[in-house]
Design an enzyme around this catalytic site. Structure first.
Site, mmCIF file in Angstrom:
data_model
loop_
_atom_site.group_PDB
_atom_site.id
_atom_site.type_symbol
_atom_site.label_atom_id
_atom_site.label_comp_id
_atom_site.label_asym_id
_atom_site.label_seq_id
_atom_site.Cartn_x
_atom_site.Cartn_y
_atom_site.Cartn_z
ATOM 1 N N ASN A 7 32.447 -139.260 -92.922
ATOM 2 C CA ASN A 7 32.229 -137.950 -93.523
ATOM 3 C C ASN A 7 30.720 -137.773 -93.651
ATOM 4 O OD1 ASN A 7 32.039 -135.688 -95.092
ATOM 5 N ND2 ASN A 7 33.364 -136.423 -96.746
ATOM 6 N N ARG A 91 35.526 -136.152 -90.507
ATOM 7 C CA ARG A 91 35.777 -134.941 -91.280
ATOM 8 C C ARG A 91 34.810 -133.882 -90.749
ATOM 9 N NH1 ARG A 91 33.339 -132.882 -96.859
ATOM 10 N NH2 ARG A 91 34.683 -131.074 -97.082
ATOM 11 N N HIS A 180 39.270 -127.540 -98.128
ATOM 12 C CA HIS A 180 40.060 -128.645 -98.713
ATOM 13 C C HIS A 180 41.400 -128.805 -97.979
ATOM 14 C CE1 HIS A 180 38.065 -128.121 -102.958
ATOM 15 N NE2 HIS A 180 37.422 -129.036 -102.259
ATOM 16 N N ARG A 241 30.124 -123.423 -109.244
ATOM 17 C CA ARG A 241 30.343 -122.178 -108.478
ATOM 18 C C ARG A 241 31.087 -121.156 -109.324
ATOM 19 N NH1 ARG A 241 33.065 -125.242 -103.548
ATOM 20 N NH2 ARG A 241 31.569 -126.918 -103.475
ATOM 21 N N GLU A 385 41.892 -138.073 -98.583
ATOM 22 C CA GLU A 385 41.523 -137.365 -97.352
ATOM 23 C C GLU A 385 41.219 -138.341 -96.213
ATOM 24 O OE1 GLU A 385 39.205 -133.485 -98.665
ATOM 25 O OE2 GLU A 385 39.079 -135.060 -100.160
#
Ligand code: AMP
Length: 399
Positions: A7, A91, A180, A241, A385
């Site tokens: 990743n 990823r 996601h 955010r 993941e």
């Protein structure tokens, strides 16, 4: 089969080496400050001491070379030679509209990743740099790209289009993509297995609640709606955010503060959300502690967050004409009983009934926290993941 999962961020590279015979992690680590002064690689083979190396890593090629040296080290490595590694799974954040599944990487796929630089300027360039670094250091090894956006490509038009002129979708690719996806896919499949049902027969709402948070409606195995949109800024209020706001607020604040588009973008991504509302921290643990000590704004941030999640769950249940299970995952979803409780306390109309005792569980096992006989199950499933990426890589390479 042994699979290396990477990743790559702009200045970091996270990795795991998995043995797919039993899905165990053989080694993991992180290269940080790539391209900066003070770069450092942390490496650990399972069961052995952690190695920390402060060494120059001017680019991803050097970082991958160093991680291979660590993995193959005769003393603290995890394999004898590179030949033992069968494939690499990456990823990749954005695959645009063309990519709907994980894929074997070739020149065409690299061009698709490049074509999405504009849509994901912070993530796709380092993702591609990681792929090219592996090509250089491990020539000929099969590489697979697993995209954050691909799982949500099953959304129908009415879910992915915004109320903008259609030409903006055609000209500028402005639409909901969702993110996601690898996590939502993994936890929805684990949920179906835990329920003892075929994924093609269940309606699941997956709540990935971490520093970045998103929710997805997964009907009969397919994502039909998700809260993140054109970018990961939309949807739930997150650590830093803003999540959903009236778009008119953007130009209003820009005028008030005399900000450029870059400044307002930075503000909405880094200074808002739980951090901005609480004034305490972006970390829910700090905010929960402050709220327990009577901090009004900290409590407000927690209340707004739970309210947002409930609102999405209600909306998604109505889109799917019901819901069989709600799944909590990621840092907050897996570890915060109070957050789960505050979200589920008014979902009785969906058949939700959380058992207060079971809800207190915060270990790493997959757990059903519903009362016996509840119509809609509430599950806590740790996301993985890397394992999902490795499973996809295995499938593609074996085929
Ligand atoms: P993630 O992005 O999935 O790594 O999640 C990170 C976030 O999870 C942190 O910012 C925390 O806010 C939250 N978190 C992790 N552990 C806990 C906990 N025990 N209680 C509350 N929040 C937690």
């Amino acid at each position: 089969m042994k699979i290396l999962v990477l990743n790559c961020g702009s200045s970091s590279l996270k990795f795991k080496l998995l043995n797919m015979e039993d899905s165990t992690v053989l080694a993991k680590g992180l290269a940080e400050r790539i391209g900066m002064a003070g770069s450092v690689l942390t490496y650990q083979s399972t069961g052995l001491d952690k190695q920390i190396q402060e060494t120059d890593m001017p680019d991803h090629i050097t970082a991958v070379k160093l991680l291979i040296e660590n993995i193959c080290d005769p003393q603290f490595g995890a394999v004898k030679s590179l030949d033992e590694i069968d494939a690499i799974g990456h990823r990749v954040v954005h695959g645009g509209e063309k990519i709907t599944t994980s894929v074997l990487i070739d020149d065409t796929i690299k061009q698709v990743i490049r074509d999405c630089f504009e849509l994901s300027p912070l993530h796709n360039p380092p993702n591609l740099a990681g792929i090219e670094a592996c090509e250089q250091n491990m020539p000929g090894k099969p590489q697979v790209a697993v995209f954050d956006t691909s799982f949500h490509q099953s959304m129908p038009r009415e879910a992915f289009l915004y109320g903008l002129p259609y030409e903006y979708y055609e000209k500028y690719k402005v639409r909901r993509y969702g993110f996601h996806g690898t996590s939502h896919r993994y936890i929805s499949r684990r949920a179906a297995q835990l329920l003892g049902k075929n994924i093609d027969r269940v309606k699941i709402i997956t709540c990935h609640l971490g520093n970045g948070s998103s929710i997805a409606a997964i009907k009969l195995g397919k994502s039909i709606e998700t809260s993140m949109g054109f970018t990961p800024l939309e949807g739930l209020m997150m650590g830093t955010r803003s999540g959903d706001i009236d778009p008119a607020i953007v130009s209003y604040i820009m005028e008030k503060e005399n900000w450029t588009s870059q400044e307002v973008n930075e503000f909405l991504n880094k200074k808002c959300g739980v951090l901005g509302l609480s004034g305490v921290s972006s970390d829910f643990r700090d905010v929960q502690e402050a709220a327990e000590n009577g901090n009004f704004r900290a409590q407000l941030a927690l209340d707004v967050f739970a309210h947002d999640v409930k609102k999405y769950i209600g909306a998604y249940a109505s889109l799917m004409d019901g819901v069989d299970a709600i799944v909590f995952s990621a840092g907050l979803g897996e570890n915060s009983p109070s957050t789960r409780w505050n979200i589920c306390d008014t979902l009785g109309y969906l058949g939700v009934a959380v058992d207060p005792e079971k809800n207190l569980y915060t270990g790493s096992a997959e757990t059903d926290i519903s009362r016996w006989g509840a119509k809609c199950r509430v599950l806590v499933i740790p996301t993985d993941e890397e394992l999902m990426i490795a499973m996809d890589t295995l499938d593609i390479v074996s085929a």
